[in-house]
Design an enzyme around this catalytic site. Structure first.
Site, PDB file in Angstrom:
ATOM      1  N   LYS A   1       0.838  -1.206   0.000  1.00 31.98           N
ATOM      2  CA  LYS A   1       0.000   0.000   0.000  1.00 31.98           C
ATOM      3  C   LYS A   1       0.872   1.255   0.000  1.00 31.98           C
ATOM      4  O   LYS A   1       0.559   2.235  -0.672  1.00 31.98           O
ATOM      5  CB  LYS A   1      -0.907   0.022   1.239  1.00 31.98           C
ATOM      6  CG  LYS A   1      -2.035  -0.989   1.183  1.00 31.98           C
ATOM      7  CD  LYS A   1      -2.888  -0.868   2.440  1.00 31.98           C
ATOM      8  CE  LYS A   1      -3.958  -1.942   2.486  1.00 31.98           C
ATOM      9  NZ  LYS A   1      -4.711  -1.879   3.755  1.00 31.98           N
TER      10      LYS A   1
ATOM     11  N   HIS B   1       0.834  -7.190  17.575  1.00 31.37           N
ATOM     12  CA  HIS B   1      -0.199  -8.232  17.550  1.00 31.37           C
ATOM     13  C   HIS B   1      -0.743  -8.471  18.942  1.00 31.37           C
ATOM     14  O   HIS B   1      -0.012  -8.596  19.918  1.00 31.37           O
ATOM     15  CB  HIS B   1       0.279  -9.540  16.910  1.00 31.37           C
ATOM     16  CG  HIS B   1       1.726  -9.867  17.123  1.00 31.37           C
ATOM     17  ND1 HIS B   1       2.270 -10.104  18.341  1.00 31.37           N
ATOM     18  CD2 HIS B   1       2.733  -9.995  16.227  1.00 31.37           C
ATOM     19  CE1 HIS B   1       3.552 -10.378  18.192  1.00 31.37           C
ATOM     20  NE2 HIS B   1       3.872 -10.301  16.926  1.00 31.37           N
TER      21      HIS B   1
HETATM   22  C1  LIG Z   1       9.402  -3.711  21.849  1.00 29.69           C
HETATM   23  C2  LIG Z   1       8.198  -3.921  22.769  1.00 29.69           C
HETATM   24  C3  LIG Z   1       7.673  -2.558  23.157  1.00 29.69           C
HETATM   25  C4  LIG Z   1       7.118  -4.727  22.046  1.00 29.69           C
HETATM   26  O1  LIG Z   1       5.886  -4.609  22.714  1.00 29.69           O
HETATM   27  P1  LIG Z   1       4.861  -5.802  22.966  1.00 29.69           P
HETATM   28  O2  LIG Z   1       3.589  -5.228  23.435  1.00 29.69           O
HETATM   29  O3  LIG Z   1       5.556  -6.843  23.759  1.00 29.69           O
HETATM   30  O4  LIG Z   1       4.640  -6.494  21.561  1.00 29.69           O
HETATM   31  P2  LIG Z   1       3.644  -6.141  20.343  1.00 29.69           P
HETATM   32  O5  LIG Z   1       2.710  -7.265  20.151  1.00 29.69           O
HETATM   33  O6  LIG Z   1       3.054  -4.778  20.421  1.00 29.69           O
HETATM   34  O7  LIG Z   1       4.643  -6.103  19.127  1.00 29.69           O
HETATM   35  C5  LIG Z   1       5.407  -7.208  18.798  1.00 29.69           C
HETATM   36  C6  LIG Z   1       6.205  -6.799  17.598  1.00 29.69           C
HETATM   37  O8  LIG Z   1       6.942  -5.612  17.893  1.00 29.69           O
HETATM   38  C7  LIG Z   1       8.097  -5.603  17.084  1.00 29.69           C
HETATM   39  N1  LIG Z   1       9.237  -5.284  17.931  1.00 29.69           N
HETATM   40  C8  LIG Z   1       9.889  -6.102  18.782  1.00 29.69           C
HETATM   41  N2  LIG Z   1      10.888  -5.439  19.382  1.00 29.69           N
HETATM   42  C9  LIG Z   1      10.864  -4.168  18.902  1.00 29.69           C
HETATM   43  C10 LIG Z   1      11.675  -3.006  19.142  1.00 29.69           C
HETATM   44  N3  LIG Z   1      12.701  -3.023  19.983  1.00 29.69           N
HETATM   45  N4  LIG Z   1      11.355  -1.871  18.484  1.00 29.69           N
HETATM   46  C11 LIG Z   1      10.338  -1.842  17.606  1.00 29.69           C
HETATM   47  N5  LIG Z   1       9.539  -2.917  17.330  1.00 29.69           N
HETATM   48  C12 LIG Z   1       9.816  -4.063  17.985  1.00 29.69           C
HETATM   49  C13 LIG Z   1       8.243  -6.983  16.453  1.00 29.69           C
HETATM   50  O9  LIG Z   1       7.916  -6.876  15.079  1.00 29.69           O
HETATM   51  C14 LIG Z   1       7.221  -7.819  17.199  1.00 29.69           C
HETATM   52  O10 LIG Z   1       6.595  -8.809  16.456  1.00 29.69           O
HETATM   53  P3  LIG Z   1       7.379 -10.063  15.833  1.00 29.69           P
HETATM   54  O11 LIG Z   1       8.397 -10.497  16.842  1.00 29.69           O
HETATM   55  O12 LIG Z   1       6.316 -11.079  15.591  1.00 29.69           O
HETATM   56  O13 LIG Z   1       8.004  -9.526  14.585  1.00 29.69           O
HETATM   57  C15 LIG Z   1       8.588  -4.695  24.038  1.00 29.69           C
HETATM   58  O14 LIG Z   1       9.079  -5.956  23.639  1.00 29.69           O
HETATM   59  C16 LIG Z   1       9.657  -3.984  24.861  1.00 29.69           C
HETATM   60  O15 LIG Z   1       9.388  -3.026  25.564  1.00 29.69           O
HETATM   61  N6  LIG Z   1      10.862  -4.456  24.844  1.00 29.69           N
HETATM   62  C17 LIG Z   1      11.923  -3.907  25.656  1.00 29.69           C
HETATM   63  C18 LIG Z   1      12.743  -2.991  24.848  1.00 29.69           C
HETATM   64  C19 LIG Z   1      13.748  -3.703  24.022  1.00 29.69           C
HETATM   65  O16 LIG Z   1      14.502  -3.052  23.352  1.00 29.69           O
HETATM   66  N7  LIG Z   1      13.805  -5.036  24.032  1.00 29.69           N
HETATM   67  C20 LIG Z   1      14.763  -5.768  23.262  1.00 29.69           C
HETATM   68  C21 LIG Z   1      15.678  -6.503  24.209  1.00 29.69           C
HETATM   69  S1  LIG Z   1      17.255  -6.663  23.469  1.00 29.69           S
END
Ligand SMILES: CC(C)(COP(=O)(O)OP(=O)(O)OC[C@H]1O[C@@H](n2cnc3c(N)ncnc32)[C@H](O)[C@@H]1OP(=O)(O)O)[C@@H](O)C(=O)NCCC(=O)NCCS
Length: 110
Positions: free
Chosen positions: A59, A98
């Protein structure tokens, strides 16, 4: 300047494992199978997220430009923090989430 934006939502329960190879690149398929071995729900969320990401990308760039491209040719990769991007695609932001039975992705081309 922003050149394009795309968003897509996928109901995860509408997907089956059988469509994975139509949607996922080889590397993504490996990751999917690793999830599948331990947690089917997580695997299907991953699949839904990848499908939403690729449809949002089409898109954002204009579906017409990508007439005939198959989704498994688009490759989503993650950086060391888990942040997803499209491989070999500069000037593009991707975000995936998700929960509650759906996967949503948004893509910005700049
Ligand atoms: C990143 C974070 C906010 C995701 O939030 P969540 O509510 O658990 O997950 P959601 O369902 O909203 O989103 C999941 C998707 O976010 C994405 N994602 C994961 N980590 C991410 C990041 N650091 N930045 C952006 N997007 C991220 C991925 O695509 C993931 O899906 P996938 O693994 O199937 O591809 C959460 O994991 C977090 O706070 N992590 C701590 C920060 C960090 O940097 N962690 C990495 C450790 S090295």
């Amino acid at each position: 300047m922003m050149k394009g934006i795309g968003i897509d939502i996928v109901k995860v329960s509408r997907l089956s494992e059988r469509v994975a190879d139509k949607i996922l690149s080889d590397k993504e398929l490996k990751e999917f199978k690793t999830y599948l071995d331990v947690n089917k729900k997580r695997a299907m969320q991953f699949l839904g997220g990848r499908l939403a990401a690729k449809e949002a990308y089409l898109k954002a760039v204009g579906v017409g430009m990508y007439n005939g491209i198959s989704l498994n040719q688009l490759k989503v990769v993650k950086d060391q923090f888990g942040n997803p991007t499209f491989e070999d695609t500069p000037n593009c932001f991707l975000s995936i989430t998700h929960d509650a039975g759906v996967a949503v992705a948004i893509v910005v081309i700049y």
